[in-house]
Design an enzyme around this catalytic site. Structure first.
Site, short mmCIF file in Angstrom:
data_model
loop_
_atom_site.label_atom_id
_atom_site.label_comp_id
_atom_site.label_asym_id
_atom_site.label_seq_id
_atom_site.Cartn_x
_atom_site.Cartn_y
_atom_site.Cartn_z
N GLY A 1 7.93 6.30 1.79
CA GLY A 1 6.92 7.17 2.39
C GLY A 1 5.58 6.45 2.36
O GLY A 1 5.22 5.82 1.36
N ASN B 1 3.90 4.63 -0.82
CA ASN B 1 3.92 3.17 -0.80
C ASN B 1 2.52 2.59 -1.02
O ASN B 1 2.34 1.61 -1.76
CB ASN B 1 4.45 2.65 0.54
CG ASN B 1 5.92 2.95 0.74
OD1 ASN B 1 6.65 3.24 -0.19
ND2 ASN B 1 6.35 2.87 1.99
N ASP C 1 2.35 -1.11 4.59
CA ASP C 1 1.75 -0.25 3.57
C ASP C 1 1.19 -1.08 2.43
O ASP C 1 0.12 -0.77 1.88
CB ASP C 1 2.79 0.74 3.03
CG ASP C 1 3.31 1.68 4.10
OD1 ASP C 1 2.55 1.97 5.04
OD2 ASP C 1 4.48 2.11 4.00
#
Length: 328
Positions: A48, A52, A257
């Site tokens: 997610g 992250n 991310d």
């Protein structure tokens, strides 16, 4: 600087396909695609975008606040993040839904086919960010990541109302959002993050030109995969920041991310945008070397060594450094 990160929390199901996904697509049959891939491996990992990013920030010694909606199955996941230093006190736990699921198949070229099930994320719009920030008391910057669209809009409006600087990072939700919603999410952001595809999608859906976007945001960062990233500010020289070479390429999932986490960490330390992009690239390379989005190890020293080995100790200034800080 205290950073709050809003967005999705999910469980990732990551699979690898030994062939090439593009070879399975028939140009004259794209209107009736029916494909099944026999994959070699399956890894089930925590993921997610918001989780992250907070994971990466925690690895670099920050204590970010995670704002997200999850299911009751998040308990062990949340405990692990908290042990690393992520503040999970603002996470909303659904009474009925599972934590979101991300299913992704990757081929040797890094091409991916993915699906996302929202689950508890659909309740994120019920989170009162103003109340959360009032309780936390020390948030200086909010990243608004991919989430339930209504939650993204609500959080953005809250930041504007409270005068809190925010970063727009709509990512994969650009495919679902319409032009007016995207314009509202982006307008006034101190930073905007996109990849190359998302950049073009944002321009097409909003009807804006790149100049229009740069008149509405402080800094626009576009990640370019193995080519690195591009940093732009209105009226200033574009900075192209090469990627940090990867010794091992294991899994591209979540690399963007990690880049954002490295970028934000450097930003919180007062560095200019080019140095932030270099730091993001260094952390992204560490993430690329591990399967899963929260399995890599990192430290400020390790990231600094990678950055200096690639760019040198003073390359941020030599690259035509853009003015830093949280300017709108």
């Amino acid at each position: 600087m205290r950073i709050t990160v809003t967005g999705s929390v999910a469980t990732d199901h990551l699979m690898t396909f030994p062939g090439r996904i593009s070879d399975q697509l028939l140009a004259d049959k794209l209107d009736r695609v029916s494909l099944s891939f026999l994959v070699d491996t399956l890894e089930i990992r925590d993921g997610g975008v918001a989780a992250n990013i907070t994971y990466g920030l925690a690895r670099l010694g920050r204590r970010p606040l995670l704002v997200a909606a999850v299911g009751a199955d998040f308990r062990e996941y949340g405990e692990r993040l908290a042990d690393l230093g992520v503040d999970t006190s603002a996470v909303h736990v659904s009474a009925t839904q599972h934590t979101a699921r991300f299913l992704c198949t990757t081929d040797p070229d890094g091409n991916q086919l993915a699906s996302f099930y929202a689950g508890a994320m659909a309740e994120a719009s019920a989170i009162d960010l103003a109340a959360v920030l009032d309780r936390s008391g020390d948030t200086d910057l909010v990243l608004i990541g991919a989430d339930d669209p209504a939650a993204m809009l609500r959080h953005t409006r809250t930041c504007r109302t409270l005068g809190i600087p925010f970063i727009a990072d709509p990512a994969q939700q650009l495919a679902r959002l319409d032009g007016p919603a995207i314009r509202e999410l982006v307008d006034g952001a101190v930073h905007l993050f996109t990849n190359e595809y998302e950049r073009e999608l944002l321009l097409r859906k909003t009807g804006w030109t790149a100049v229009d976007v740069l008149s509405r945001v402080g800094t626009w960062v576009t990640t370019l995969g193995e080519k690195g990233s591009r940093v732009e500010r209105g009226g200033e020289t574009v900075a192209e920041v090469p990627a940090v070479p990867a010794a091992t390429v294991a899994d591209p999932t979540g690399v963007g991310d990690a880049y954002r986490a490295g970028y934000l960490c450097a930003l919180s330390e007062g560095h200019d945008e080019v140095r932030c992009a270099q730091t993001g690239s260094a952390l992204a390379t560490l993430a690329l070397s591990a399967v899963g989005t929260q399995t890599y190890t990192a430290s400020p020293d390790a990231v600094r060594r990678l950055r200096i080995a690639t760019y040198g100790p003073d390359t941020a200034d030599a690259a035509g450094a853009l003015a830093g800080g949280l300017r709108a």
